[in-house]
Design a protein around this motif. Structure first.
Motif, PDB file in Angstrom:
ATOM      1  N   ARG A 106      50.485  69.456 -61.351  1.00 43.11           N
ATOM      2  CA  ARG A 106      50.078  68.072 -61.090  1.00 43.11           C
ATOM      3  C   ARG A 106      48.913  68.031 -60.096  1.00 43.11           C
ATOM      4  O   ARG A 106      47.956  67.264 -60.268  1.00 43.11           O
ATOM      5  CB  ARG A 106      51.263  67.265 -60.552  1.00 43.11           C
ATOM      6  CG  ARG A 106      50.913  65.804 -60.294  1.00 43.11           C
ATOM      7  CD  ARG A 106      52.144  64.973 -60.021  1.00 43.11           C
ATOM      8  NE  ARG A 106      51.806  63.549 -60.026  1.00 43.11           N
ATOM      9  CZ  ARG A 106      52.580  62.602 -60.507  1.00 43.11           C
ATOM     10  NH1 ARG A 106      53.748  62.906 -61.047  1.00 43.11           N
ATOM     11  NH2 ARG A 106      52.200  61.343 -60.453  1.00 43.11           N
ATOM     12  N   GLN A 107      48.988  68.853 -59.084  1.00 43.05           N
ATOM     13  CA  GLN A 107      47.898  68.886 -58.109  1.00 43.05           C
ATOM     14  C   GLN A 107      46.587  69.314 -58.761  1.00 43.05           C
ATOM     15  O   GLN A 107      45.514  68.799 -58.422  1.00 43.05           O
ATOM     16  CB  GLN A 107      48.263  69.848 -56.970  1.00 43.05           C
ATOM     17  CG  GLN A 107      49.430  69.398 -56.114  1.00 43.05           C
ATOM     18  CD  GLN A 107      49.885  70.466 -55.141  1.00 43.05           C
ATOM     19  OE1 GLN A 107      49.282  71.545 -55.056  1.00 43.05           O
ATOM     20  NE2 GLN A 107      50.955  70.190 -54.410  1.00 43.05           N
ATOM     21  N   TRP A 138      45.528  68.939 -61.991  1.00 45.33           N
ATOM     22  CA  TRP A 138      44.807  67.965 -62.817  1.00 45.33           C
ATOM     23  C   TRP A 138      44.250  66.820 -61.983  1.00 45.33           C
ATOM     24  O   TRP A 138      43.327  66.117 -62.410  1.00 45.33           O
ATOM     25  CB  TRP A 138      45.635  67.474 -63.990  1.00 45.33           C
ATOM     26  CG  TRP A 138      46.926  66.726 -63.757  1.00 45.33           C
ATOM     27  CD1 TRP A 138      48.187  67.194 -63.929  1.00 45.33           C
ATOM     28  CD2 TRP A 138      47.082  65.341 -63.380  1.00 45.33           C
ATOM     29  NE1 TRP A 138      49.117  66.211 -63.656  1.00 45.33           N
ATOM     30  CE2 TRP A 138      48.463  65.064 -63.337  1.00 45.33           C
ATOM     31  CE3 TRP A 138      46.176  64.311 -63.083  1.00 45.33           C
ATOM     32  CZ2 TRP A 138      48.970  63.811 -62.991  1.00 45.33           C
ATOM     33  CZ3 TRP A 138      46.677  63.058 -62.739  1.00 45.33           C
ATOM     34  CH2 TRP A 138      48.056  62.819 -62.689  1.00 45.33           C
ATOM     35  N   ARG A 139      44.755  66.650 -60.778  1.00 46.65           N
ATOM     36  CA  ARG A 139      44.242  65.599 -59.899  1.00 46.65           C
ATOM     37  C   ARG A 139      43.066  66.082 -59.038  1.00 46.65           C
ATOM     38  O   ARG A 139      42.379  65.258 -58.423  1.00 46.65           O
ATOM     39  CB  ARG A 139      45.357  65.098 -58.988  1.00 46.65           C
ATOM     40  CG  ARG A 139      46.547  64.505 -59.739  1.00 46.65           C
ATOM     41  CD  ARG A 139      47.647  64.049 -58.809  1.00 46.65           C
ATOM     42  NE  ARG A 139      47.259  62.869 -58.043  1.00 46.65           N
ATOM     43  CZ  ARG A 139      48.030  62.286 -57.132  1.00 46.65           C
ATOM     44  NH1 ARG A 139      49.224  62.792 -56.853  1.00 46.65           N
ATOM     45  NH2 ARG A 139      47.606  61.219 -56.499  1.00 46.65           N
ATOM     46  N   ASP A 140      42.845  67.397 -58.974  1.00 46.84           N
ATOM     47  CA  ASP A 140      41.861  67.989 -58.070  1.00 46.84           C
ATOM     48  C   ASP A 140      40.452  67.884 -58.673  1.00 46.84           C
ATOM     49  O   ASP A 140      40.098  68.609 -59.605  1.00 46.84           O
ATOM     50  CB  ASP A 140      42.225  69.441 -57.801  1.00 46.84           C
ATOM     51  CG  ASP A 140      41.372  70.066 -56.703  1.00 46.84           C
ATOM     52  OD1 ASP A 140      40.322  69.490 -56.357  1.00 46.84           O
ATOM     53  OD2 ASP A 140      41.762  71.140 -56.202  1.00 46.84           O
ATOM     54  N   ARG A 141      39.640  67.006 -58.119  1.00 48.92           N
ATOM     55  CA  ARG A 141      38.287  66.789 -58.637  1.00 48.92           C
ATOM     56  C   ARG A 141      37.342  67.953 -58.374  1.00 48.92           C
ATOM     57  O   ARG A 141      36.249  68.002 -58.928  1.00 48.92           O
ATOM     58  CB  ARG A 141      37.697  65.511 -58.027  1.00 48.92           C
ATOM     59  CG  ARG A 141      38.438  64.233 -58.422  1.00 48.92           C
ATOM     60  CD  ARG A 141      37.860  63.023 -57.697  1.00 48.92           C
ATOM     61  NE  ARG A 141      38.542  61.795 -58.075  1.00 48.92           N
ATOM     62  CZ  ARG A 141      38.198  61.024 -59.092  1.00 48.92           C
ATOM     63  NH1 ARG A 141      37.147  61.365 -59.834  1.00 48.92           N
ATOM     64  NH2 ARG A 141      38.877  59.939 -59.379  1.00 48.92           N
ATOM     65  N   ARG A 188      41.249  71.363 -65.352  1.00 51.95           N
ATOM     66  CA  ARG A 188      42.016  70.143 -65.100  1.00 51.95           C
ATOM     67  C   ARG A 188      42.691  69.655 -66.379  1.00 51.95           C
ATOM     68  O   ARG A 188      43.852  69.207 -66.355  1.00 51.95           O
ATOM     69  CB  ARG A 188      41.109  69.047 -64.530  1.00 51.95           C
ATOM     70  CG  ARG A 188      40.564  69.347 -63.143  1.00 51.95           C
ATOM     71  CD  ARG A 188      39.682  68.217 -62.653  1.00 51.95           C
ATOM     72  NE  ARG A 188      40.469  67.006 -62.370  1.00 51.95           N
ATOM     73  CZ  ARG A 188      39.932  65.812 -62.121  1.00 51.95           C
ATOM     74  NH1 ARG A 188      38.608  65.668 -62.151  1.00 51.95           N
ATOM     75  NH2 ARG A 188      40.701  64.777 -61.854  1.00 51.95           N
ATOM     76  N   ALA A 248      46.658  69.286 -67.027  1.00 52.65           N
ATOM     77  CA  ALA A 248      47.280  68.050 -67.501  1.00 52.65           C
ATOM     78  C   ALA A 248      48.214  68.337 -68.670  1.00 52.65           C
ATOM     79  O   ALA A 248      49.343  67.838 -68.732  1.00 52.65           O
ATOM     80  CB  ALA A 248      46.205  67.044 -67.908  1.00 52.65           C
ATOM     81  N   TRP A 255      51.264  70.259 -67.317  1.00 50.82           N
ATOM     82  CA  TRP A 255      52.203  69.395 -66.589  1.00 50.82           C
ATOM     83  C   TRP A 255      53.001  68.527 -67.558  1.00 50.82           C
ATOM     84  O   TRP A 255      54.218  68.363 -67.392  1.00 50.82           O
ATOM     85  CB  TRP A 255      51.442  68.511 -65.597  1.00 50.82           C
ATOM     86  CG  TRP A 255      52.347  67.632 -64.782  1.00 50.82           C
ATOM     87  CD1 TRP A 255      53.024  67.978 -63.649  1.00 50.82           C
ATOM     88  CD2 TRP A 255      52.681  66.268 -65.054  1.00 50.82           C
ATOM     89  NE1 TRP A 255      53.768  66.911 -63.196  1.00 50.82           N
ATOM     90  CE2 TRP A 255      53.575  65.853 -64.042  1.00 50.82           C
ATOM     91  CE3 TRP A 255      52.316  65.363 -66.050  1.00 50.82           C
ATOM     92  CZ2 TRP A 255      54.102  64.564 -64.001  1.00 50.82           C
ATOM     93  CZ3 TRP A 255      52.840  64.081 -66.012  1.00 50.82           C
ATOM     94  CH2 TRP A 255      53.723  63.683 -65.002  1.00 50.82           C
ATOM     95  N   GLU A 271      46.983  57.533 -64.053  1.00 49.75           N
ATOM     96  CA  GLU A 271      45.951  58.394 -63.475  1.00 49.75           C
ATOM     97  C   GLU A 271      45.656  59.574 -64.390  1.00 49.75           C
ATOM     98  O   GLU A 271      44.494  59.941 -64.609  1.00 49.75           O
ATOM     99  CB  GLU A 271      46.393  58.898 -62.103  1.00 49.75           C
ATOM    100  CG  GLU A 271      45.341  59.768 -61.408  1.00 49.75           C
ATOM    101  CD  GLU A 271      45.833  60.338 -60.090  1.00 49.75           C
ATOM    102  OE1 GLU A 271      45.042  61.049 -59.440  1.00 49.75           O
ATOM    103  OE2 GLU A 271      47.010  60.096 -59.714  1.00 49.75           O
ATOM    104  N   LEU A 272      46.704  60.189 -64.951  1.00 53.43           N
ATOM    105  CA  LEU A 272      46.497  61.316 -65.862  1.00 53.43           C
ATOM    106  C   LEU A 272      45.771  60.860 -67.118  1.00 53.43           C
ATOM    107  O   LEU A 272      44.851  61.530 -67.590  1.00 53.43           O
ATOM    108  CB  LEU A 272      47.836  61.960 -66.218  1.00 53.43           C
ATOM    109  CG  LEU A 272      47.765  63.175 -67.158  1.00 53.43           C
ATOM    110  CD1 LEU A 272      48.815  64.214 -66.789  1.00 53.43           C
ATOM    111  CD2 LEU A 272      47.940  62.768 -68.623  1.00 53.43           C
ATOM    112  N   VAL A 301      42.173  60.539 -66.365  1.00 50.96           N
ATOM    113  CA  VAL A 301      41.524  61.843 -66.212  1.00 50.96           C
ATOM    114  C   VAL A 301      41.235  62.451 -67.581  1.00 50.96           C
ATOM    115  O   VAL A 301      40.122  62.923 -67.855  1.00 50.96           O
ATOM    116  CB  VAL A 301      42.415  62.791 -65.374  1.00 50.96           C
ATOM    117  CG1 VAL A 301      41.925  64.236 -65.497  1.00 50.96           C
ATOM    118  CG2 VAL A 301      42.418  62.366 -63.914  1.00 50.96           C
TER     119      VAL A 301
END
Length: 328
Positions: free
Chosen positions: A237-238, A240-243, A250, A254, A257, A268-269, A272
């Motif tokens: 999870r971290q 796919w959120r990490d830009r 990413r 996703a 996860w 949010e996912l 993304v």
């Protein structure tokens, strides 16, 4: 062995490929003593033996039939192909062998069943445990020959697990294709002590190629599907959120996860994935064997994963059901 036979009488015997693979001596594998393996007990076994002999001796890919093992698996005949796995691994580990990349690409084919075109959250990275001897089918059913598919898959995974020491160094190979194939094979290994996932993490810290990074992320997720580990799921999870990470990695995180949790896909996912899953990236990620296995001529693997995981209500395009239907 045919469909409907009393399979319990074959358990642990000379026609149980799990027992046969477990009994292959290290010296037989290292010395390529092919005559010591009972290929003849399994359909097309003699042809597999010949293909491995030709490949080992370094003949041209046309003569060796580098795709012979994967072709048999695609035709739903894995039992004899499993016997080739230890020898394919040794060819792949030989840095001087001219066809090592092709050999490594074949290694994991027998270790997966019912995965072509399967892209749902519940099934994309699904691996059942090594088939116990008292469970004849383990949910896999039978191959076209009537042989229990679960036995073949379990035997292939056991063969890969036994040779992780040869496969893990290939994660650092100079060739990106070798690194991807090594991750794909190692993802099927039994990993209760998380040593394989540790190797993925170590390589991921050093890896610069975005597609190889994606492979390592998906391999980690697949291994975790077999041996659940809450911190690894949280790490997905971290990621796919990490830009700061590569978009391809990413997207892989996703997908990983989603396969590791039953939680609804958060907005949010979805945002993304919608932002990053461009046609260009979808094509680039076809180099990942996970994506190549689930896609088709009219839909990339990434697009199919997105559709099946985030929009499961959408039907398959008509050409998945009707090969003669006109293409759009």
């Amino acid at each position: 062995m045919t469909d409907g036979a009393d399979l319990s009488s074959f358990v642990g015997g000379p026609f149980d490929v799990r027992a046969v693979v477990a009994a292959i001596r290290p010296g037989t594998k290292d010395g390529f003593l092919l005559d010591e393996v009972p290929w003849e007990h399994f359909p097309q076994g003699d042809h597999v033996k010949e293909a491995i002999h030709l490949l080992h001796t370094g003949n041209s890919p046309v003569r060796t039939g580098t795709g012979f093992v994967s072709g048999m698996c695609a035709n739903d005949m894995r039992a004899a192909a499993v016997l080739a796995v230890p020898f394919l691994i040794r060819i792949a580990a030989d840095t001087r062998h001219p066809h090592r990349a092709g050999a490594l690409a074949e290694v994991s084919s027998p270790a997966r069943a019912l995965h072509f075109g399967v892209a749902s959250r519940n099934e994309l990275l699904l691996h059942r445990g090594n088939t116990p001897y008292d469970d004849l089918y383990d949910g896999y059913g039978v191959e076209v020959t009537g042989y229990p598919a679960g036995w073949s898959v379990a035997a292939a995974r056991a063969a890969i697990t036994a040779d992780t020491a040869l496969l893990k160094p290939l994660l650092d190979d100079p060739d990106p294709a070798i690194r991807i194939s090594a991750a794909y094979a190692l993802a099927t290994a039994a990993d209760p002590d998380r040593a394989v996932r540790a190797a993925f993490r170590t390589r991921l810290d050093a890896e610069l190629d975005p597609i190889v990074r994606s492979a390592l992320v998906l391999a980690t997720a697949e291994a975790t599907r077999t041996h659940p580990h809450t911190p690894t799921t949280a790490c997905m999870r971290q990621r796919w959120r990490d830009r700061t990470l590569a978009p391809e990695a990413r997207l892989a995180a996703a997908i990983g996860w989603l396969c590791l949790t039953d939680e609804p896909a958060p907005d949010e996912l979805r945002a993304v994935v919608e932002d990053l899953a461009t046609d260009e990236r979808a094509q680039a990620m076809e180099d990942l064997p996970w994506m190549a296995a689930v896609g088709g001529s009219e839909e990339t693997g990434l697009r199919r994963c997105v559709r099946k995981m985030l929009h499961p209500e959408q039907p398959d395009p008509v050409w998945y059901d009707d090969p003669w239907a006109p293409r759009p």
